[in-house]
Design a protein around this motif. Structure first.
Motif, mmCIF file in Angstrom:
data_model
loop_
_atom_site.group_PDB
_atom_site.id
_atom_site.type_symbol
_atom_site.label_atom_id
_atom_site.label_comp_id
_atom_site.label_asym_id
_atom_site.label_seq_id
_atom_site.Cartn_x
_atom_site.Cartn_y
_atom_site.Cartn_z
ATOM 1 N N UNK A 127 -6.315 9.491 4.877
ATOM 2 C CA UNK A 127 -7.045 9.092 3.678
ATOM 3 C C UNK A 127 -7.861 7.831 3.946
ATOM 4 N N UNK A 128 -8.993 7.709 3.261
ATOM 5 C CA UNK A 128 -9.798 6.499 3.277
ATOM 6 C C UNK A 128 -9.712 5.867 1.893
ATOM 7 N N UNK A 129 -9.221 4.616 1.860
ATOM 8 C CA UNK A 129 -9.074 3.872 0.615
ATOM 9 C C UNK A 129 -10.056 2.719 0.607
ATOM 10 N N UNK A 130 -10.463 2.271 -0.570
ATOM 11 C CA UNK A 130 -11.349 1.114 -0.666
ATOM 12 C C UNK A 130 -10.865 0.208 -1.795
ATOM 13 N N UNK A 144 0.861 -1.177 0.000
ATOM 14 C CA UNK A 144 0.000 0.000 0.000
ATOM 15 C C UNK A 144 0.901 1.232 0.000
ATOM 16 N N UNK A 145 0.990 1.966 -1.098
ATOM 17 C CA UNK A 145 1.852 3.156 -1.124
ATOM 18 C C UNK A 145 1.415 4.160 -0.063
ATOM 19 N N UNK A 195 -12.999 -4.037 1.035
ATOM 20 C CA UNK A 195 -12.350 -3.700 2.297
ATOM 21 C C UNK A 195 -11.927 -2.233 2.266
ATOM 22 N N UNK A 196 -12.121 -1.556 3.397
ATOM 23 C CA UNK A 196 -11.741 -0.158 3.542
ATOM 24 C C UNK A 196 -10.463 -0.064 4.369
ATOM 25 N N UNK A 197 -9.530 0.768 3.941
ATOM 26 C CA UNK A 197 -8.299 1.026 4.672
ATOM 27 C C UNK A 197 -8.224 2.511 5.002
ATOM 28 N N UNK A 198 -7.621 2.820 6.126
ATOM 29 C CA UNK A 198 -7.393 4.200 6.534
ATOM 30 C C UNK A 198 -5.889 4.393 6.701
ATOM 31 N N UNK A 199 -5.352 5.438 6.105
ATOM 32 C CA UNK A 199 -3.940 5.758 6.293
ATOM 33 C C UNK A 199 -3.827 6.933 7.258
ATOM 34 N N UNK A 200 -2.725 6.996 7.967
ATOM 35 C CA UNK A 200 -2.508 8.090 8.921
ATOM 36 C C UNK A 200 -1.335 8.935 8.476
ATOM 37 N N UNK A 258 2.176 7.498 7.436
ATOM 38 C CA UNK A 258 2.999 6.715 8.346
ATOM 39 C C UNK A 258 2.498 5.303 8.580
ATOM 40 N N UNK A 259 1.199 5.069 8.475
ATOM 41 C CA UNK A 259 0.666 3.757 8.829
ATOM 42 C C UNK A 259 -0.640 3.492 8.103
ATOM 43 N N UNK A 260 -1.054 2.213 8.124
ATOM 44 C CA UNK A 260 -2.263 1.769 7.430
ATOM 45 C C UNK A 260 -3.079 0.896 8.377
ATOM 46 N N UNK A 261 -4.386 1.137 8.429
ATOM 47 C CA UNK A 261 -5.285 0.363 9.283
ATOM 48 C C UNK A 261 -6.445 -0.192 8.463
ATOM 49 N N UNK A 262 -6.887 -1.405 8.785
ATOM 50 C CA UNK A 262 -8.140 -1.914 8.224
ATOM 51 C C UNK A 262 -9.265 -1.166 8.924
ATOM 52 N N UNK A 263 -9.988 -0.342 8.180
ATOM 53 C CA UNK A 263 -11.086 0.417 8.766
ATOM 54 C C UNK A 263 -12.331 -0.448 8.910
ATOM 55 N N UNK A 264 -12.599 -1.321 7.917
ATOM 56 C CA UNK A 264 -13.768 -2.182 7.987
ATOM 57 C C UNK A 264 -13.916 -2.999 6.723
#
Length: 433
Positions: free
Chosen positions: A231-234, A200-201, A221-226, A206-212
């Protein structure tokens, strides 16, 4: 003031995660910066559980999960702690190598809430980690390894199971250091037997989380970067490709998906609340709610807020975020310690000495009704008095009693450390919710 500061870990009191389970719609656990709050009457009253009895200390916001029978699991630096009696007694799990492992995340499975998953992220040497998924099938009573250990260069952050397909699992984190640091997503379609790795670029984040994970589509799947702006990615192909669907000014502290997956919500303390339909882009902003955390259940969209900005510490919307009514209006409405625990037991010994200082900080001593209140389009119910510089609390959502000398002293003592404390915990914890 010093005693109160120690009990609150040097941070202003605030709520930052809500955990619920479908079989018990009237029950919820709220994670706060001073322990856990529990309600079993739909939010009419909240009781408090201190951090020491759970088994964690310091400035951390551990992941929390609630299982089908009301059991609670907490993922902390110290390990995975579980209670089966409403928070009176807690056991640090040692099953199958879990002893003294740093458990970074835990999640109950929405459609099979007696089941759950957890993942460790224990540092071995610089840049080397022990990352092992675990699972439970009996509401946290026993745990076993779920598949093989993941690569040692992964600093894991979150784990989730797809509601519509329990064999579909996702684990997020980061790999590498400095300029070589990249986001990582591991996806499994066979309950952890094998994993597919996707880079995940980070683009400066700094980090990536599985949002849901979408409740009706296990590949969505949704990812959130910090980063500076989160950002919210899907992904619609189980992590094969991603595109951005949202961005917040400052921290994206909350994310939730409607139980049928038709809509999703996200937001943060500076950005407000955004709600969009599945596939929507851009996602419209619906209000200025603080949105420190979000949880979407059949009975409505729950949010953690700031009492005098939003009109609640915990609020609920039944119109997809357009208006919120308070569930827990202020910290002074907390009922106090649990009353169902064994006299002289674990809870009384560790929590009872702490409560008087917290009660004085909150301003009411022990109790008070939460009140239902009416909703407003701005996310509050009844307009609260405008805070003064003396009782503002740095925008944390807790109003210190202006007539209390102890409250004023505490505000002055904590003001300088609040921002640093938030940055510290957000850098490593607080991803869940």
């Amino acid at each position: 003031a010093v005693a109160v500061t120690a009990h609150a870990n040097g941070r202003f009191p605030l709520s930052n995660q809500i955990a619920k389970t479908p079989p018990l719609p009237d029950s919820m656990v709220v994670r706060t910066s001073f322990g856990l709050l529990v309600s079993n009457d739909g939010g009419a009253s909240f009781s408090w559980i201190c951090e020491p009895v759970v088994g964690y200390t310091g400035m951390q916001d551990p992941g929390v999960a609630m299982f089908a029978d009301g059991s609670i699991a907490v993922a902390a630096f110290e390990g995975l702690s579980v209670s089966h009696d409403g928070g009176c007694t807690w056991t640090m799990m040692t099953d199958d190598g879990l002893k003294e492992q740093y458990v970074i995340d835990v999640a109950a499975e929405r459609d099979r809430p007696e089941r759950g998953v957890a993942v460790t992220s224990t540092g071995i040497t610089p840049g080397v980690f022990h990352v092992q998924p675990y699972e439970t099938a009996d509401s946290g009573r026993t745990w076993s390894k779920l598949g093989a250990e993941l690569p040692a260069d992964l600093l894991s952050e979150t784990i989730d199971a797809a509601p519509s397909n329990p064999d579909r699992l996702y684990i997020s984190g980061v790999s590498g250091e400095g300029d070589a640091r990249t986001g990582a997503l591991y996806a499994s379609s066979d309950r952890g037997k094998t994993w597919k790795y996707t880079v995940i670029p980070l683009g400066g984040d700094q980090s990536v989380f599985v949002a849901g994970v979408d409740p009706s589509d296990d590949r969505r799947v949704y990812l959130r970067t910090r980063g500076v702006d989160d950002r919210l990615l899907v992904s619609d192909d189980a992590g094969g490709t991603f595109h951005e669907v949202g961005r917040t000014t400052g921290v994206m502290a909350g994310f939730a998906i409607e139980p049928d997956g038709a809509r999703f919500a996200f937001g943060g303390p500076m950005a407000g609340l955004f709600v969009g339909a599945r596939g929507a882009s851009p996602v419209p902003r619906v209000g200025p709610q603080t949105s420190v955390c979000l949880f979407w259940a059949k009975e409505g969209l729950y949010a953690c807020g700031a009492d005098y900005d939003d009109g609640y510490i915990v609020g609920r919307s039944q119109d997809s975020g357009a208006t919120f009514a308070p569930v827990l209006r202020t910290l002074s409405a907390i009922k106090g310690p649990l009353t169902t625990c064994e006299k002289g037991g674990q809870y009384e010994k560790q929590c009872a000495p702490i409560w008087p200082s917290l009660a004085a900080l909150f301003g009411s001593g022990a109790a008070g009704a939460t009140g239902a209140g009416g909703a407003s389009a701005t996310g509050g119910a009844t307009a609260a008095p405008a805070p003064t510089k003396a009782d503002d609390g740095g925008g944390c959502g807790c109003r210190l009693p202006s007539t209390s000398a102890r409250g004023g002293a505490l505000a002055a003592l904590l003001l300088g450390s609040a921002v640093a404390a938030r940055r510290l915990r957000r850098a490593r914890r607080g991803h869940r919710g």
